[in-house]
Design a protein around this motif. Structure first.
Motif, PDB file in Angstrom:
ATOM      1  N   ALA A   1       2.369  -1.873 -12.546  1.00 32.84           N
ATOM      2  CA  ALA A   1       2.437  -2.620 -11.294  1.00 32.84           C
ATOM      3  C   ALA A   1       2.883  -4.043 -11.581  1.00 32.84           C
ATOM      4  CB  ALA A   1       1.086  -2.618 -10.606  1.00 32.84           C
ATOM      5  N   ASP A   2       3.919  -4.484 -10.871  1.00 31.70           N
ATOM      6  CA  ASP A   2       4.413  -5.847 -11.045  1.00 31.70           C
ATOM      7  C   ASP A   2       3.884  -6.704  -9.905  1.00 31.70           C
ATOM      8  OD1 ASP A   2       5.700  -8.114 -11.782  1.00 31.70           O
ATOM      9  OD2 ASP A   2       7.723  -7.290 -11.714  1.00 31.70           O
ATOM     10  N   GLU A   3       2.934  -7.566 -10.196  1.00 34.39           N
ATOM     11  CA  GLU A   3       2.317  -8.450  -9.213  1.00 34.39           C
ATOM     12  C   GLU A   3       2.022  -7.732  -7.897  1.00 34.39           C
ATOM     13  OE1 GLU A   3       3.685 -12.330  -9.081  1.00 34.39           O
ATOM     14  OE2 GLU A   3       4.375 -12.351 -11.150  1.00 34.39           O
ATOM     15  N   PRO A   4       1.092  -6.757  -7.951  1.00 37.63           N
ATOM     16  CA  PRO A   4       0.821  -5.959  -6.746  1.00 37.63           C
ATOM     17  C   PRO A   4       0.272  -6.792  -5.595  1.00 37.63           C
ATOM     18  CG  PRO A   4      -0.806  -5.513  -8.449  1.00 37.63           C
ATOM     19  CD  PRO A   4       0.266  -6.347  -9.084  1.00 37.63           C
TER      20      PRO A   4
ATOM     21  N   ARG B   1       0.832  -1.216   0.000  1.00 35.52           N
ATOM     22  CA  ARG B   1       0.000   0.000   0.000  1.00 35.52           C
ATOM     23  C   ARG B   1       0.858   1.255   0.000  1.00 35.52           C
ATOM     24  NH1 ARG B   1      -4.143  -0.199   4.611  1.00 35.52           N
ATOM     25  NH2 ARG B   1      -3.192  -2.123   5.337  1.00 35.52           N
ATOM     26  N   ALA B   2       1.943   1.233   0.787  1.00 37.66           N
ATOM     27  CA  ALA B   2       2.839   2.393   0.804  1.00 37.66           C
ATOM     28  C   ALA B   2       3.456   2.596  -0.573  1.00 37.66           C
ATOM     29  CB  ALA B   2       3.930   2.191   1.848  1.00 37.66           C
TER      30      ALA B   2
ATOM     31  N   VAL C   1      -7.810 -12.180   1.162  1.00 37.07           N
ATOM     32  CA  VAL C   1      -8.537 -10.987   1.616  1.00 37.07           C
ATOM     33  C   VAL C   1      -7.706  -9.735   1.346  1.00 37.07           C
ATOM     34  CG1 VAL C   1      -9.568  -9.833   3.575  1.00 37.07           C
ATOM     35  CG2 VAL C   1      -9.754 -12.317   3.363  1.00 37.07           C
ATOM     36  N   SER C   2      -6.416  -9.768   1.697  1.00 35.46           N
ATOM     37  CA  SER C   2      -5.557  -8.603   1.423  1.00 35.46           C
ATOM     38  C   SER C   2      -5.430  -8.377  -0.067  1.00 35.46           C
ATOM     39  CB  SER C   2      -4.161  -8.821   1.997  1.00 35.46           C
ATOM     40  OG  SER C   2      -4.219  -9.310   3.292  1.00 35.46           O
ATOM     41  N   THR C   3      -5.400  -9.476  -0.826  1.00 38.02           N
ATOM     42  CA  THR C   3      -5.318  -9.358  -2.276  1.00 38.02           C
ATOM     43  C   THR C   3      -6.490  -8.542  -2.797  1.00 38.02           C
ATOM     44  OG1 THR C   3      -4.206 -11.479  -2.487  1.00 38.02           O
ATOM     45  CG2 THR C   3      -5.330 -10.660  -4.430  1.00 38.02           C
ATOM     46  N   GLN C   4      -7.679  -8.886  -2.311  1.00 36.64           N
ATOM     47  CA  GLN C   4      -8.856  -8.165  -2.781  1.00 36.64           C
ATOM     48  C   GLN C   4      -8.825  -6.701  -2.340  1.00 36.64           C
ATOM     49  OE1 GLN C   4     -12.543 -10.136  -2.028  1.00 36.64           O
ATOM     50  NE2 GLN C   4     -13.745  -8.464  -2.906  1.00 36.64           N
ATOM     51  N   GLU C   5      -8.357  -6.469  -1.098  1.00 38.93           N
ATOM     52  CA  GLU C   5      -8.254  -5.091  -0.614  1.00 38.93           C
ATOM     53  C   GLU C   5      -7.340  -4.260  -1.502  1.00 38.93           C
ATOM     54  OE1 GLU C   5      -8.725  -5.911   4.145  1.00 38.93           O
ATOM     55  OE2 GLU C   5      -6.869  -5.025   3.385  1.00 38.93           O
ATOM     56  N   ILE C   6      -6.164  -4.842  -1.813  1.00 37.15           N
ATOM     57  CA  ILE C   6      -5.198  -4.103  -2.645  1.00 37.15           C
ATOM     58  C   ILE C   6      -5.790  -3.857  -4.038  1.00 37.15           C
ATOM     59  CG2 ILE C   6      -2.942  -4.218  -3.775  1.00 37.15           C
ATOM     60  CD1 ILE C   6      -2.479  -3.744  -0.956  1.00 37.15           C
TER      61      ILE C   6
ATOM     62  N   ALA D   1      -7.969 -14.481 -10.112  1.00 33.56           N
ATOM     63  CA  ALA D   1      -9.012 -13.758  -9.378  1.00 33.56           C
ATOM     64  C   ALA D   1      -8.803 -12.254  -9.529  1.00 33.56           C
ATOM     65  CB  ALA D   1      -8.995 -14.163  -7.908  1.00 33.56           C
ATOM     66  N   SER D   2      -7.550 -11.816  -9.378  1.00 34.88           N
ATOM     67  CA  SER D   2      -7.233 -10.399  -9.571  1.00 34.88           C
ATOM     68  C   SER D   2      -7.579  -9.969 -10.981  1.00 34.88           C
ATOM     69  CB  SER D   2      -5.742 -10.147  -9.357  1.00 34.88           C
ATOM     70  OG  SER D   2      -5.441 -10.048  -8.022  1.00 34.88           O
TER      71      SER D   2
END
Ligand SMILES: Nc1ncnc2c1ncn2[C@@H]1O[C@H](COP(=O)(O)OP(=O)(O)OP(=O)(O)O)[C@@H](O)[C@H]1O
Ligand SMILES: [Mg+2]
Lengths: 275, 248
Positions: free
Chosen positions: A182-185, A166-167, A192-197, A220-221
């Motif tokens: 973005a390289d594999e953000p 995130r930073a 869950v974090s994946t979806q948030e990002i 999924a992303s």
């Protein structure tokens, strides 16, 4: 799967006008003779999210390194807002860089600086005449956008992987770029974090009207964020190794009967059950 | 410079160009960073360098005293100390201390910045790597090595006096008188010249080895070891060459 920020709305609108990023017939052979990319071509238009799909080691990071001018291609051209970035003078390349944001696979935050200083780095670089406290306030605002205002003074080594991403996103968006790479953000994050990002990424790039080029092997992303995508062939794809297997929208990918596309979608879907 | 190999020649050229640019427009160099590097590379070495210099001065004085007292020439101890310490022992000794402390640290730091893509990130933010990353570290070595060498010379002479004082019953002022009697003040210039050369050698070695790390932490540890080995060898060879030139 909840569909947040349905990206379809902007698809058509984005593709009018000139492309922001134009990749033509790109090829790369590493000095050790390993041919990684071959005849890769695509275009990215304003405000769209373009995804580069592919298995591990198929050359996604290599392609991204060429797109941001870090690596020289063996053949082909990369144009950002019409300028061939590999033929530019360093000063001109710098001005292109100021219009682009880059989110690295590992975050690549500067370890010796706090999060606030990291986000402030491109700001200070670009706005040399603006007072320090104004820039600091701006950097703080960017950190708030990604929900890290309480961690502004922490060092990158002291925060979690998701917070690092995130930073790094805040830093990539600090100058309100036209184009974000973005390289594999979301690599290395739980679902869950994946979806948030993903949601954060889409929301923020939409807000500043940036086009995005996202590398991922997470299906999924891909279904969450992509307007259009290409699938790069890897070792297992025989004649397609290093080439674009398919280019199209999410629906094109879903509908495709190409065996390599099927294989990529199905094996990955097994790992991430989707409706 | 970012993904391809950075040659030594290219590194030195970049440092030179960037140095001249900084002289013309000082704002391109980050003063804070440079001061921070001078502090960690140079000031941090002062206690170690001081201690070793005092000890070296004391031991050398002891050896000379034992030898020279046999031929009844003990009054030569201070002036011999002066020449040996100033021109030979201290410049090389301090350079080796800097190598052990900071060459490895700088090479490892830059190497890990390469591996974690921090260098690439700086480049894509439109930041010039040389003035931002390399020049402050280079100046840290180049400015601080001669300064710490100067301090080391005083410390080593003081170490010599710690022996000469009680054993030869010399007051500090007598000691200084004998030390400077018949010895050349240019010794200090030789010492500073040498340490400036050593500073250049070890700084560029550290930057060169660190920036050429590409991937993997194994490469970092290799680069760190190599930077120290190369720096030690180069300093020793350069010292031999300069001394030979000076004496012929
Ligand atoms: N400097 C290099 N020299 C030679 N070969 C390289 C170099 N860098 C990468 N490769 C090779 O090129 C191929 C593509 O690497 P790249 O890092 O672009 O893959 P990727 O698709 O990003 O993989 P991942 O999903 O693991 O990040 C790999 O097989 C790799 O071994
Ligand atoms: Mg990769």
């Amino acid at each position: 799967m909840s569909e947040v920020a349905e990206p379809e709305e902007t698809t058509g609108a984005g593709q009018t006008g000139l492309p922001i990023l134009e990749v033509a017939d790109l090829g790369l052979t590493y000095p050790n003779g390993r041919e990684v990319l071959n005849g890769v071509s695509f275009q990215v238009f304003a405000e769209e999210t373009f995804v580069i799909l592919g298995g591990s080691g198929c050359g996604k990071s290599t392609l991204l390194n060429i797109l941001i001018g870090v690596l020289q291609p063996s053949c082909g051209r990369v144009r950002v807002t019409g300028q061939d970035i590999h033929r530019l003078h360093p000063a001109e390349l710098k001005s292109i860089h100021l219009q682009c944001g880059m989110l690295f696979q590992s975050g690549a935050l500067i370890e010796s600086l706090s999060l606030l200083e990291n986000v402030g780095l491109p700001l200070r670089q670009h706005y040399r005449r603006v007072a320090g406290d104004v820039l600091e306030e701006t950097a703080r605002l960017k950190l708030r956008m990604v929900g890290l205002e309480d961690h502004a003074d922490k060092r990158p080594s002291g925060i979690s992987g998701g917070m690092k991403k995130r930073a790094a996103l805040a830093r990539a968006l600090a100058l309100d770029p036209l184009l974000v790479f973005a390289d594999e953000p979301t690599s290395g994050l739980d679902p869950v974090s994946t979806q948030e990002i993903d949601d954060l990424f889409i929301r923020l790039t939409r807000r500043i009207g940036a086009a995005a080029v996202v590398v991922t092997h997470d299906i999924a992303s891909f279904f969450r964020i992509a307007n259009r995508a290409i699938l790069l062939g890897g070792e297992r794809d025989g004649e397609y190794r290093g080439r674009v297997i398919m280019q199209g929208s999410r629906d094109d990918f879903r509908a495709s009967s190409h065996p390599a596309v099927q294989r990529f979608l199905n094996t990955s879907l097994g790992a991430h059950p989707l409706s | 410079m970012i993904t391809g190999k950075l040659t030594y020649f290219r590194l030195v050229t970049e440092l030179g160009v960037s140095g001249v640019r900084t002289l013309l427009r000082p704002s391109t160099l980050s003063l804070d960073d440079t001061v921070a590097q001078m502090r960690s590379i140079g000031a941090g070495a002062v206690p170690t360098a001081g201690l070793i210099a005092v000890t070296a001065g004391f031991i050398l004085a002891l050896v000379l005293e034992v030898q020279l007292s046999q031929v009844g020439k003990v009054e030569m101890v201070p002036s011999l100390l002066w020449v040996i310490l100033t021109e030979q022992v201290v410049p090389v000794g301090v350079a080796l201390i800097f190598t052990g402390r900071s060459v490895s640290a700088v090479a490892a730091e830059l190497g890990s910045m390469q591996v974690s893509e921090e260098v690439k990130a700086l480049f894509t933010m439109g930041i010039d790597i040389t003035p931002y990353l390399l020049l402050p570290r280079f100046l840290g070595f180049q400015i601080m090595l001669p300064m710490v060498t100067l301090l080391g010379i005083y410390a080593a002479l003081f170490g010599g006096w710690l022996l000469c004082g009680p054993v030869l019953r010399m007051s500090l002022s007598d000691y200084i008188f004998y030390a400077l009697d018949g010895s050349r003040f240019t010794s200090v210039l030789v010492a500073l010249g040498k340490s400036a050369l050593f500073g250049f050698i070890i700084a560029t070695t550290a930057l060169y080895k660190g920036m050429n790390v590409r991937h993997g932490s194994r490469e970092i540890s290799e680069a760190t070891t190599q930077s120290v080995v190369v720096a030690v060898i180069m300093v020793t060879l350069a010292d031999a060459a300069v001394t030979a030139l000076e004496l012929t």
